[in-house]
Design an enzyme around this catalytic site. Structure first.
Site, PDB file in Angstrom:
ATOM      1  N   LYS A 161       4.197  -3.852   9.777  1.00 47.46           N
ATOM      2  CA  LYS A 161       3.099  -4.363   8.953  1.00 47.46           C
ATOM      3  C   LYS A 161       2.430  -5.609   9.539  1.00 47.46           C
ATOM      4  O   LYS A 161       1.265  -5.860   9.293  1.00 47.46           O
ATOM      5  CB  LYS A 161       3.595  -4.646   7.540  1.00 47.46           C
ATOM      6  CG  LYS A 161       3.812  -3.361   6.747  1.00 47.46           C
ATOM      7  CD  LYS A 161       3.852  -3.631   5.259  1.00 47.46           C
ATOM      8  CE  LYS A 161       3.852  -2.334   4.479  1.00 47.46           C
ATOM      9  NZ  LYS A 161       5.137  -1.621   4.606  1.00 47.46           N
TER      10      LYS A 161
ATOM     11  N   GLU B  90      -2.545  -7.328  -2.461  1.00 44.60           N
ATOM     12  CA  GLU B  90      -1.612  -6.941  -3.511  1.00 44.60           C
ATOM     13  C   GLU B  90      -0.378  -6.395  -2.816  1.00 44.60           C
ATOM     14  O   GLU B  90      -0.439  -5.949  -1.667  1.00 44.60           O
ATOM     15  CB  GLU B  90      -2.245  -5.915  -4.439  1.00 44.60           C
ATOM     16  CG  GLU B  90      -2.032  -4.469  -4.080  1.00 44.60           C
ATOM     17  CD  GLU B  90      -2.739  -4.052  -2.811  1.00 44.60           C
ATOM     18  OE1 GLU B  90      -2.058  -3.416  -1.973  1.00 44.60           O
ATOM     19  OE2 GLU B  90      -3.927  -4.330  -2.637  1.00 44.60           O
TER      20      GLU B  90
ATOM     21  N   SER C 273      10.127   2.097  11.868  1.00 45.71           N
ATOM     22  CA  SER C 273       9.005   1.237  11.459  1.00 45.71           C
ATOM     23  C   SER C 273       9.461  -0.147  11.013  1.00 45.71           C
ATOM     24  O   SER C 273       8.705  -1.112  11.084  1.00 45.71           O
ATOM     25  CB  SER C 273       8.206   1.911  10.351  1.00 45.71           C
ATOM     26  OG  SER C 273       9.060   2.287   9.283  1.00 45.71           O
TER      27      SER C 273
HETATM   28  C1  LIG Z   1       5.419  -0.346   4.154  1.00 40.97           C
HETATM   29  C2  LIG Z   1       6.360   0.336   5.054  1.00 40.97           C
HETATM   30  C3  LIG Z   1       6.233   1.709   5.362  1.00 40.97           C
HETATM   31  C4  LIG Z   1       5.232   2.626   4.704  1.00 40.97           C
HETATM   32  O1  LIG Z   1       3.900   2.365   4.956  1.00 40.97           O
HETATM   33  P1  LIG Z   1       3.011   3.176   5.985  1.00 40.97           P
HETATM   34  O2  LIG Z   1       1.668   2.597   5.764  1.00 40.97           O
HETATM   35  O3  LIG Z   1       3.092   4.620   5.653  1.00 40.97           O
HETATM   36  O4  LIG Z   1       3.539   2.888   7.344  1.00 40.97           O
HETATM   37  C5  LIG Z   1       7.099   2.263   6.285  1.00 40.97           C
HETATM   38  N1  LIG Z   1       8.062   1.535   6.862  1.00 40.97           N
HETATM   39  C6  LIG Z   1       8.241   0.222   6.582  1.00 40.97           C
HETATM   40  C7  LIG Z   1       9.347  -0.514   7.254  1.00 40.97           C
HETATM   41  C8  LIG Z   1       7.387  -0.418   5.670  1.00 40.97           C
HETATM   42  O5  LIG Z   1       7.588  -1.715   5.396  1.00 40.97           O
END
Ligand SMILES: *Cc1c(COP(=O)(O)O)cnc(C)c1O
Length: 406
Positions: A84, A106, A374
């Site tokens: 993010k 938000e 992610s």
């Molecule tokens: C917010 C988040 C997601 C989901 O959001 P996407 O916009 O689909 O990437 C996935 N993995 C993590 C670690 C997150 O914090």
């Protein structure tokens, strides 16, 4: 730039917000080609966020599964613990260039709020975060972190006091002060130009994978696997490969506890109907007359009724395959990756891992798969420990409560 991806996307907002979105689109078009802006952004990614993130060869998993040779992209090593930050830094820098004095956002689970607050602190813009009262109460650790970064938190007491109420409050607030305020959306959704902008700022994930894999293997991957909430980490990973038609792209949605409404957040896999919500047209988990339904996932980041318009379009075009992983499979994958590779996946990312554990054994050993981690799983300790070590964790919490509250 077109405002639609096939039938999805668009800009469904009131007249009052048009000028702000036009200004943002013009600013993005200009600065996304501006050498100085791009150099400044690249410097932040390198020296503040910690990019490029490593592409790890998952040697143990590859040996155990006896399928495709598997790599894991470690977005969890980026500053603040997830992908993010890539988008937050890009949008805050852009906001500064187009003369904004503060940023509002938000947040539901708080991850996006934390990344936004950190980016604002680094770049010296004021930051205000809107959060539903129920979310704020259950995500106290992230509320605390946002405050440490100097953000002001608005607790939203309207409606059901969760994410969608925070979105409404934030939009209303933006309407009143858009002239000097940027609204920072955290996933590849919302009205045009947000989906384009978020893809742009997240696609270093895919570009780095392409380059890193070329250095290690001298070829393209065969399969890319990412989890999909709004779609920012998945489109960031996939975008640089969209034209490489032989590369299979797999997005994994939250299967939750089952297929009944309210038990999952699988928009594409449950064939959700078209709708227009929060300024864009896409697939939403909703009733036939357009009431958005509650969703569930063990991972807060995937617990959302909508999906980014570009992802919905790429699903329809069958360029991206969609799968689900259940809460149970996700917890198993989380434990497996911790023991097998020493990686603590975020519960969101563990959806990609859970699907990968099924797919990889069916692929040839001459093939290459990449899983996007992610985020890292430290943030989930209140969920994972409660699920996997209930008694000890409960005793620990009780002891802490006694110590603090007597
Ligand atoms: C917010 C988040 C997601 C989901 O959001 P996407 O916009 O689909 O990437 C996935 N993995 C993590 C670690 C997150 O914090």
């Amino acid at each position: 730039m077109p405002k639609y991806f096939g039938q999805y996307g668009g800009q469904y907002v009131g007249e009052v917000l048009r000028p702000a979105l036009d200004e943002l689109a013009a600013g993005f078009a200009k600065y996304s080609r501006d050498k100085k802006f791009l150099a400044e952004y690249a410097d932040l990614l390198t020296n503040y966020a910690g990019r490029p993130t490593p592409l790890l060869y998952a040697a143990n998993l590859t040996r155990e599964l006896q399928g495709a040779k598997t790599y894991i992209k470690l977005e969890g090593l980026a500053n603040t613990g997830a992908h993010k930050i890539n988008n937050a830094l890009g949008q805050v820098l852009l906001a500064k260039k187009i003369g904004k004095k503060q940023v509002i956002a938000e947040t539901g689970a708080g991850q996006h709020g934390v990344a936004t607050a950190a980016a604002c602190a680094r770049l010296g813009l004021r930051c205000e975060i809107f959060m539903g009262a129920i979310d704020a109460a259950r995500q106290q650790p992230n509320v605390f972190l946002m405050k440490q970064y100097g953000a002001k938190i608005h607790i939203v007491e309207d409606g059901t006091r969760i994410l969608k109420d925070a979105v409404n409050a934030c939009l209303k607030n933006w309407t009143a002060r858009a002239a000097d305020t940027h609204y920072l959306i955290g996933s590849a959704l919302g009205p045009y130009p947000y989906p384009d902008m978020v893809r742009f700022f997240q696609s270093s994930i895919g570009r780095e994978i392409k380059k890193q894999l070329w250095q290690k293997e001298k070829k393209l991957p065969d399969v890319l696997i990412a989890c999909c909430g709004g779609g920012s980490n998945s489109i960031g990973m996939f975008a640089p490969f969209l034209r490489n038609k032989k590369v299979r792209l797999i997005a994994v949605e939250a299967g939750g506890r089952g297929r009944k409404a309210g038990q999952h957040a699988a928009r594409i896999c449950s064939r959700s109907p078209l709708g227009i919500v929060e300024g864009y047209k896409s697939r939403f988990i909703q009733t036939d007359d357009g009431q958005v339904l509650p969703t569930h996932s063990v991972s807060a980041g995937l617990d959302y009724a909508g999906i980014g318009p570009e992802l919905a379009a790429l699903a329809e075009a069958r360029r991206i395959e969609f799968l689900t992983a259940s809460d149970k499979e996700v917890l198993q994958a989380y434990q497996y990756l911790a023991r097998t590779e020493g990686l603590l996946f975020a519960l969101e990312s563990a959806h990609a891992a859970a699907a990968a554990l099924k797919i990889i054994p069916r692929l040839g050993q001459d093939q290459i798969a990449v899983i996007n981690m992610s985020g890292r799983g430290d943030k989930d300790i209140f969920i994972t420990a409660a699920e996997l070590s209930k008694k000890e964790w409960g005793e620990f919490l009780k002891q802490e409560v006694e110590r603090l509250c007597g």
